[in-house]
Design a protein around this motif. Structure first.
Motif, PDB file in Angstrom:
ATOM      1  N   TYR A 110      -6.562  -9.318 -11.118  1.00 52.91           N
ATOM      2  CA  TYR A 110      -6.971  -7.966 -10.769  1.00 52.91           C
ATOM      3  C   TYR A 110      -5.987  -6.983 -11.380  1.00 52.91           C
ATOM      4  O   TYR A 110      -4.790  -7.050 -11.083  1.00 52.91           O
ATOM      5  CB  TYR A 110      -6.995  -7.763  -9.250  1.00 52.91           C
ATOM      6  N   VAL A 111      -6.462  -6.117 -12.232  1.00 48.80           N
ATOM      7  CA  VAL A 111      -5.633  -5.063 -12.807  1.00 48.80           C
ATOM      8  C   VAL A 111      -5.916  -3.816 -11.980  1.00 48.80           C
ATOM      9  O   VAL A 111      -7.022  -3.269 -12.010  1.00 48.80           O
ATOM     10  CB  VAL A 111      -5.952  -4.844 -14.298  1.00 48.80           C
ATOM     11  N   VAL A 112      -4.914  -3.394 -11.211  1.00 44.13           N
ATOM     12  CA  VAL A 112      -5.089  -2.310 -10.248  1.00 44.13           C
ATOM     13  C   VAL A 112      -4.390  -1.061 -10.790  1.00 44.13           C
ATOM     14  O   VAL A 112      -3.163  -1.026 -10.881  1.00 44.13           O
ATOM     15  CB  VAL A 112      -4.491  -2.704  -8.874  1.00 44.13           C
ATOM     16  N   PRO A 113      -5.160  -0.058 -11.155  1.00 45.21           N
ATOM     17  CA  PRO A 113      -4.533   1.146 -11.715  1.00 45.21           C
ATOM     18  C   PRO A 113      -3.784   1.955 -10.650  1.00 45.21           C
ATOM     19  O   PRO A 113      -4.005   1.798  -9.447  1.00 45.21           O
ATOM     20  CB  PRO A 113      -5.715   1.939 -12.272  1.00 45.21           C
ATOM     21  N   ALA A 114      -2.909   2.814 -11.129  1.00 44.91           N
ATOM     22  CA  ALA A 114      -2.191   3.722 -10.228  1.00 44.91           C
ATOM     23  C   ALA A 114      -3.202   4.473  -9.367  1.00 44.91           C
ATOM     24  O   ALA A 114      -4.270   4.861  -9.840  1.00 44.91           O
ATOM     25  CB  ALA A 114      -1.361   4.705 -11.044  1.00 44.91           C
ATOM     26  N   GLY A 115      -2.887   4.642  -8.102  1.00 41.81           N
ATOM     27  CA  GLY A 115      -3.759   5.363  -7.194  1.00 41.81           C
ATOM     28  C   GLY A 115      -4.862   4.521  -6.588  1.00 41.81           C
ATOM     29  O   GLY A 115      -5.661   5.007  -5.802  1.00 41.81           O
ATOM     30  N   ALA A 116      -4.916   3.228  -6.939  1.00 36.92           N
ATOM     31  CA  ALA A 116      -5.991   2.367  -6.444  1.00 36.92           C
ATOM     32  C   ALA A 116      -5.468   1.231  -5.570  1.00 36.92           C
ATOM     33  O   ALA A 116      -6.151   0.234  -5.384  1.00 36.92           O
ATOM     34  CB  ALA A 116      -6.786   1.806  -7.623  1.00 36.92           C
ATOM     35  N   HIS A 117      -4.264   1.363  -5.041  1.00 37.10           N
ATOM     36  CA  HIS A 117      -3.734   0.357  -4.128  1.00 37.10           C
ATOM     37  C   HIS A 117      -3.059   1.052  -2.951  1.00 37.10           C
ATOM     38  O   HIS A 117      -2.540   2.159  -3.078  1.00 37.10           O
ATOM     39  CB  HIS A 117      -2.763  -0.600  -4.824  1.00 37.10           C
ATOM     40  N   GLU A 118      -3.116   0.384  -1.815  1.00 40.59           N
ATOM     41  CA  GLU A 118      -2.564   0.936  -0.583  1.00 40.59           C
ATOM     42  C   GLU A 118      -2.101  -0.241   0.253  1.00 40.59           C
ATOM     43  O   GLU A 118      -2.681  -1.318   0.200  1.00 40.59           O
ATOM     44  CB  GLU A 118      -3.656   1.734   0.128  1.00 40.59           C
ATOM     45  N   ALA A 119      -1.023  -0.068   0.997  1.00 45.70           N
ATOM     46  CA  ALA A 119      -0.486  -1.148   1.812  1.00 45.70           C
ATOM     47  C   ALA A 119       0.180  -0.586   3.062  1.00 45.70           C
ATOM     48  O   ALA A 119       0.733   0.504   3.026  1.00 45.70           O
ATOM     49  CB  ALA A 119       0.539  -1.939   1.003  1.00 45.70           C
ATOM     50  N   VAL A 120       0.091  -1.332   4.149  1.00 44.33           N
ATOM     51  CA  VAL A 120       0.781  -0.985   5.391  1.00 44.33           C
ATOM     52  C   VAL A 120       1.394  -2.256   5.956  1.00 44.33           C
ATOM     53  O   VAL A 120       0.759  -3.306   5.953  1.00 44.33           O
ATOM     54  CB  VAL A 120      -0.189  -0.373   6.432  1.00 44.33           C
ATOM     55  N   TYR A 121       2.633  -2.145   6.431  1.00 47.95           N
ATOM     56  CA  TYR A 121       3.337  -3.270   7.033  1.00 47.95           C
ATOM     57  C   TYR A 121       3.893  -2.806   8.365  1.00 47.95           C
ATOM     58  O   TYR A 121       4.662  -1.846   8.424  1.00 47.95           O
ATOM     59  CB  TYR A 121       4.480  -3.745   6.126  1.00 47.95           C
ATOM     60  N   ILE A 122       3.494  -3.473   9.447  1.00 50.60           N
ATOM     61  CA  ILE A 122       3.970  -3.150  10.788  1.00 50.60           C
ATOM     62  C   ILE A 122       4.569  -4.423  11.375  1.00 50.60           C
ATOM     63  O   ILE A 122       3.900  -5.460  11.427  1.00 50.60           O
ATOM     64  CB  ILE A 122       2.810  -2.637  11.673  1.00 50.60           C
ATOM     65  N   ASN A 123       5.822  -4.338  11.797  1.00 52.40           N
ATOM     66  CA  ASN A 123       6.511  -5.494  12.364  1.00 52.40           C
ATOM     67  C   ASN A 123       6.490  -6.683  11.413  1.00 52.40           C
ATOM     68  O   ASN A 123       6.290  -7.825  11.822  1.00 52.40           O
ATOM     69  CB  ASN A 123       5.907  -5.891  13.717  1.00 52.40           C
ATOM     70  N   MET A 124       6.654  -6.410  10.125  1.00 53.27           N
ATOM     71  CA  MET A 124       6.625  -7.445   9.085  1.00 53.27           C
ATOM     72  C   MET A 124       7.865  -7.320   8.218  1.00 53.27           C
ATOM     73  O   MET A 124       8.308  -6.210   7.937  1.00 53.27           O
ATOM     74  CB  MET A 124       5.412  -7.255   8.161  1.00 53.27           C
ATOM     75  N   PRO A 125       8.382  -8.447   7.748  1.00 50.62           N
ATOM     76  CA  PRO A 125       9.385  -8.356   6.691  1.00 50.62           C
ATOM     77  C   PRO A 125       8.665  -7.923   5.410  1.00 50.62           C
ATOM     78  O   PRO A 125       7.431  -7.890   5.375  1.00 50.62           O
ATOM     79  CB  PRO A 125       9.895  -9.799   6.564  1.00 50.62           C
ATOM     80  N   GLU A 126       9.422  -7.593   4.380  1.00 51.55           N
ATOM     81  CA  GLU A 126       8.779  -7.236   3.119  1.00 51.55           C
ATOM     82  C   GLU A 126       7.897  -8.400   2.690  1.00 51.55           C
ATOM     83  O   GLU A 126       8.307  -9.557   2.704  1.00 51.55           O
ATOM     84  CB  GLU A 126       9.830  -6.915   2.067  1.00 51.55           C
ATOM     85  N   PHE A 127       6.658  -8.084   2.319  1.00 52.80           N
ATOM     86  CA  PHE A 127       5.647  -9.103   2.037  1.00 52.80           C
ATOM     87  C   PHE A 127       4.689  -8.547   1.003  1.00 52.80           C
ATOM     88  O   PHE A 127       4.487  -7.336   0.921  1.00 52.80           O
ATOM     89  CB  PHE A 127       4.888  -9.440   3.337  1.00 52.80           C
ATOM     90  N   GLY A 128       4.098  -9.420   0.220  1.00 49.07           N
ATOM     91  CA  GLY A 128       3.074  -9.003  -0.730  1.00 49.07           C
ATOM     92  C   GLY A 128       3.580  -7.960  -1.707  1.00 49.07           C
ATOM     93  O   GLY A 128       4.668  -8.073  -2.266  1.00 49.07           O
ATOM     94  N   LEU A 129       2.797  -6.911  -1.893  1.00 46.21           N
ATOM     95  CA  LEU A 129       3.168  -5.840  -2.805  1.00 46.21           C
ATOM     96  C   LEU A 129       4.463  -5.167  -2.356  1.00 46.21           C
ATOM     97  O   LEU A 129       5.285  -4.767  -3.184  1.00 46.21           O
ATOM     98  CB  LEU A 129       2.031  -4.817  -2.906  1.00 46.21           C
ATOM     99  N   GLY A 130       4.682  -5.096  -1.040  1.00 43.39           N
ATOM    100  CA  GLY A 130       5.914  -4.521  -0.520  1.00 43.39           C
ATOM    101  C   GLY A 130       7.142  -5.316  -0.905  1.00 43.39           C
ATOM    102  O   GLY A 130       8.199  -4.759  -1.179  1.00 43.39           O
ATOM    103  N   GLU A 131       7.021  -6.630  -0.953  1.00 46.26           N
ATOM    104  CA  GLU A 131       8.136  -7.458  -1.411  1.00 46.26           C
ATOM    105  C   GLU A 131       8.346  -7.262  -2.909  1.00 46.26           C
ATOM    106  O   GLU A 131       9.466  -7.228  -3.396  1.00 46.26           O
ATOM    107  CB  GLU A 131       7.881  -8.929  -1.119  1.00 46.26           C
ATOM    108  N   ALA A 132       7.255  -7.112  -3.645  1.00 50.96           N
ATOM    109  CA  ALA A 132       7.337  -6.964  -5.095  1.00 50.96           C
ATOM    110  C   ALA A 132       7.967  -5.635  -5.512  1.00 50.96           C
ATOM    111  O   ALA A 132       8.703  -5.570  -6.493  1.00 50.96           O
ATOM    112  CB  ALA A 132       5.945  -7.093  -5.719  1.00 50.96           C
ATOM    113  N   THR A 133       7.694  -4.566  -4.755  1.00 50.28           N
ATOM    114  CA  THR A 133       8.117  -3.225  -5.181  1.00 50.28           C
ATOM    115  C   THR A 133       9.081  -2.548  -4.225  1.00 50.28           C
ATOM    116  O   THR A 133       9.559  -1.453  -4.502  1.00 50.28           O
ATOM    117  CB  THR A 133       6.894  -2.303  -5.338  1.00 50.28           C
ATOM    118  N   GLY A 134       9.356  -3.180  -3.090  1.00 52.52           N
ATOM    119  CA  GLY A 134      10.149  -2.542  -2.046  1.00 52.52           C
ATOM    120  C   GLY A 134       9.235  -1.738  -1.136  1.00 52.52           C
ATOM    121  O   GLY A 134       8.055  -1.530  -1.445  1.00 52.52           O
TER     122      GLY A 134
END
Length: 152
Positions: A110-134
């Motif tokens: 999946y090639v996801v352009p800028a402005g086309a991704h969103e993420a929320v982490y609640i009570n989670m360590p860095e995970f997924g895209l959040g782990e990849a980018t901070g």
């Protein structure tokens, strides 16, 4: 918290399904190849691999979600001479033909352009895209999912 991803990202899913547990010769080499590739990529900051997660899926399914800087870097690794991927892929193709359906394989990119991704982490360590980018506090990128989708 939300991912601090700036710009686009390439998400690569790759996995295997063990169709016959007794056919260890068919699936074990596939299972063992991925850690070598991930180690190689993780040790090379220029590879473009940002992060990955090893996951268990439906029964008998193992897969990896990878986050890449770009599809170009993903494709460059896949075709690079002298890297772990090409010999692993050649060996897997031989086994697949010989294995008569004992192991399944899949991948999705999946090639996801800028402005086309969103993420929320609640009570989670860095995970997924959040782990990849901070991660950053949600408010920095917008209070709602719609705001965050526009902000990237």
């Amino acid at each position: 918290m939300t991912a601090d991803a700036q710009g686009g990202v390439t998400v690569f899913h790759i996995g295997m399904r063990i169709n016959n547990f007794r056919a260890v010769r068919s699936w074990w080499p596939v299972f063992r190849a991925m850690p070598r590739m991930l180690k190689e990529l993780s040790e090379d900051p220029e590879s473009g691999l940002l992060s990955y997660q090893l996951l268990l899926g439906a029964p008998r399914v193992l897969y990896v979600v990878q986050y890449w800087e770009s599809s170009e870097k993903l494709l460059a690794y896949a075709s690079a001479q002298g890297k772990e991927h090409r010999p692993a892929w050649a060996a897997f193709n031989r086994r697949l033909r010989e294995g008569k359906g004992k192991v399944g394989f899949w991948h999705e990119t999946y090639v996801v352009p800028a402005g086309a991704h969103e993420a929320v982490y609640i009570n989670m360590p860095e995970f997924g895209l959040g782990e990849a980018t901070g991660v950053v506090p949600v408010g920095r990128r917008g209070e709602s999912a719609a705001d965050r989708l526009k902000a990237a």
